[in-house]
Design an enzyme around this catalytic site. Structure first.
Site, mmCIF file in Angstrom:
data_model
loop_
_atom_site.group_PDB
_atom_site.id
_atom_site.type_symbol
_atom_site.label_atom_id
_atom_site.label_comp_id
_atom_site.label_asym_id
_atom_site.label_seq_id
_atom_site.Cartn_x
_atom_site.Cartn_y
_atom_site.Cartn_z
ATOM 1 N N GLU A 203 -21.004 -49.192 -11.263
ATOM 2 C CA GLU A 203 -20.760 -50.643 -11.282
ATOM 3 C C GLU A 203 -21.211 -51.368 -10.008
ATOM 4 O O GLU A 203 -20.425 -52.027 -9.348
ATOM 5 C CB GLU A 203 -19.268 -50.909 -11.554
ATOM 6 N N GLU B 114 -17.800 -44.555 -21.725
ATOM 7 C CA GLU B 114 -16.416 -45.061 -21.699
ATOM 8 C C GLU B 114 -16.140 -45.892 -22.952
ATOM 9 O O GLU B 114 -15.595 -46.999 -22.882
ATOM 10 C CB GLU B 114 -16.185 -45.905 -20.435
#
Ligand code: G3I
Length: 396
Positions: A179, A292
């Protein structure tokens, strides 16, 4: 046509995979009876666990695993039978493994690795370099000036050598950097990210190089959200592509891109774009993975998690299977990992007020339609999807 088949799944439910396949144009019902095990001819047992069905094409099915999943026998039974790649939900994050500088707690991570071994599953290590869940001693040291840029890079190097070294040969894929991109259009590496702001932009290359040095056999991933058809513009995908392309051009050992896959039924999303985005990453010679996956929706409350919008019962399994179908169409896609497998201990109600129902198993750990839809897709895939090629696996 496709939607019609899907509503048939919804009506038919659990025991229906074989019957549904019998009605599908490409499937030969006589080859798909429940009595027939997987075999050299590629025949599949439609009642088989997800992991066995996916194994027919070399795909791994997984989930984030938290300590409760290992310690609660009924949860562990689902993870052990249905899934064959585990990601520690939190237990390998820096905050957890080194809560006090120089004082390590590997118990959660060790348990996860042992649980994987016990179940003949692989491990996705998560995550080495992320702005979140850092130990307070580190963030405080940076903010009060007692840790300078050089020291910060040294500490990160030490962290990566220690953690990757400890599990050398036991981790299939590492989420090395997580991220780093902005959610803006255009998107870019976030100049305000903790690591970029305090250690400099070279931190990404260095993290991959250190991880590779510590375990040359592990597949090293860049992992992020909204890089697979979620943001409409594809701006964040383009930034991720540019990032990994730049790393590869510089000879940095990056081997894959993880698309997180956190969906919410209230927002639009393009399955076609996901497939194209995965193929785009793969065109660089990279592996790809969904890392995820979950599909949240508004629910009556966190304990029961019954969707408040009746359309959710269709949208939820639909989005799960569309993500899986994108993976199935891309041979470089080697794993499909959910972020929790049961609503009973999902992270979603705690993070998104009023939402839940994000996983394929409900709050009582019963399989939902999404489970049966995934199962059906895998039964079909085993008859036609390309086999995955694995260039690296952990040493035995
Ligand atoms: O362990 C402490 C506990 O001691 C304390 O009493 C409690 C009080 O709040 O907090 C506990 O820590 C929580 C931790 O999860 C373990 O349960 C943290 O507050 C909580 O913030 C943390 O949340 C995690 C989140 O990352 C942090 O951003 C979630 O469990 C975890 O599922 C989630 O995972 C991330 C991926 O790593 C990266 N991608 C997004 C994904 C979802 O946010």
């Amino acid at each position: 046509m496709d939607m019609r088949r899907r509503s048939l799944f919804a009506a038919a439910g659990a025991a229906s995979a074989a019957a549904v396949l019998g009605g599908a144009a490409t499937a030969n019902a006589s080859t798909l009876s429940a009595a027939q095990p997987a075999g050299p001819a590629g025949l599949v047992n439609p009642n088989a666990p997800l992991r066995d069905l996916a194994a027919a094409i070399g795909l791994r099915i997984g989930s984030a695993i938290i300590p409760q999943d290992i310690n609660t026998p009924s949860f562990a039974a689902i993870a052990g039978t249905q899934l064959d790649v585990y990601t520690p939900g939190n237990e390998m994050k820096w905050q957890v493994v080194e809560p006090t500088q120089g004082v390590f707690d590997w118990s959660g991570a060790d348990n996860l690795v042992a649980f994987a071994k016990q179940n003949d599953a692989l491990v996705r290590g998560h995550t080495l370099c992320w702005h979140n869940q850092l130990p307070t001693w580190l963030t405080t040291g940076v903010s009060n000036g007692t840790i300078n840029k050089t020291q910060l890079l040294d500490l990160l190097q030490q962290h990566i050598f220690t953690e990757v070294g400890r599990y050398k040969g036991k981790i299939w894929q590492w989420d090395v950097c997580n991220e780093f991109l902005t959610d803006s259009n255009p998107s870019q590496v976030n100049p305000n990210d903790f690591w970029i702001a305090n250690a400099g932009p070279e931190v990404i290359s260095l993290a991959f190089q250190w991880a590779h040095e510590a375990d040359p056999h592990a597949l090293l991933f860049y992992n992020d959200y909204n890089i697979g058809g979620e943001d409409g513009s594809n701006a964040k995908h383009n930034a991720a592509f540019a990032l990994v392309q730049g790393l590869l051009n510089d000879g940095i050992p990056v081997h894959g891109v993880g698309n997180q896959g956190h969906l919410d039924t209230q927002f639009g999303w393009s399955p076609q774009r996901l497939r194209q985005d995965l193929q785009h990453f793969a065109s660089l010679g990279l592996k790809v993975a969904l890392t995820e996956v979950d599909v949240r929706t508004f629910v009556d409350g966190p304990t029961t998690q019954v969707p408040t919008n009746s359309l959710a019962q269709f949208a939820h399994p639909f989005e799960f299977t569309e993500m899986l179908k994108s993976v199935l169409q891309v041979p470089e896609a080697i794993s499909f990992t959910m972020w929790g497998f049961t609503d009973a201990d999902s992270w979603i109600p705690g993070f998104f007020k009023g939402e839940g129902y994000g996983t394929p198993w409900d709050v009582n750990q019963n399989p939902k339609q999404a489970f049966f839809s995934l199962q059906s897709e895998l039964v079909l895939a085993a008859k036609g999807a390309p086999r995955r090629v694995h260039t690296r696996m952990p040493r035995p």
